[in-house]
Write a protein that holds these residues in place. Structure first.
Motif, PDB file in Angstrom:
ATOM      1  N   PRO A  34      -1.911   6.305  -5.885  1.00 30.75           N
ATOM      2  CA  PRO A  34      -1.063   5.122  -6.073  1.00 30.75           C
ATOM      3  C   PRO A  34      -0.756   4.800  -7.535  1.00 30.75           C
ATOM      4  O   PRO A  34      -0.017   3.857  -7.817  1.00 30.75           O
ATOM      5  N   PRO A  37       3.197   5.265  -8.386  1.00 31.99           N
ATOM      6  CA  PRO A  37       4.000   4.150  -7.861  1.00 31.99           C
ATOM      7  C   PRO A  37       3.695   2.832  -8.569  1.00 31.99           C
ATOM      8  O   PRO A  37       4.588   2.000  -8.739  1.00 31.99           O
ATOM      9  N   ARG A  40       5.687   2.594 -11.663  1.00 35.10           N
ATOM     10  CA  ARG A  40       7.100   2.297 -11.358  1.00 35.10           C
ATOM     11  C   ARG A  40       7.282   0.891 -10.792  1.00 35.10           C
ATOM     12  O   ARG A  40       8.389   0.482 -10.487  1.00 35.10           O
ATOM     13  N   GLU A  42       6.137  -0.133  -7.873  1.00 31.76           N
ATOM     14  CA  GLU A  42       6.274  -0.088  -6.419  1.00 31.76           C
ATOM     15  C   GLU A  42       5.026  -0.590  -5.698  1.00 31.76           C
ATOM     16  O   GLU A  42       5.107  -0.986  -4.540  1.00 31.76           O
ATOM     17  N   VAL A  43       3.890  -0.509  -6.348  1.00 31.20           N
ATOM     18  CA  VAL A  43       2.651  -1.118  -5.854  1.00 31.20           C
ATOM     19  C   VAL A  43       2.005  -1.810  -7.057  1.00 31.20           C
ATOM     20  O   VAL A  43       2.341  -1.521  -8.208  1.00 31.20           O
TER      21      VAL A  43
END
Length: 59
Positions: A34, A37, A40, A42-43
């Motif tokens: 993770p 992401p 970015r 996203e999480v």
């Protein structure tokens, strides 16, 4: 065949320590999954932090 002076990372003696050192053990990979992401957006970074804490991975 691997020359005698070389030891693959899967070697039973010391292999797990080498895998952890290079970040390729199961726990490190689980935490790294993770991380991209999270970079970015996203999480959350909290997701990565909780995974690291749960699996005992320091980075």
């Amino acid at each position: 065949m691997t020359p005698a002076r070389l030891r693959p990372l899967g070697q039973p003696r010391g292999g797990s320590a080498a895998r952890r050192h290079f970040g390729v053990d199961a726990e490190s990979v689980t935490v790294a999954a993770p991380a991209a992401p999270a970079r970015r957006g996203e999480v959350t970074a909290e997701t990565v932090r909780r995974a690291a804490e749960r699996y005992g991975v320091r980075f």
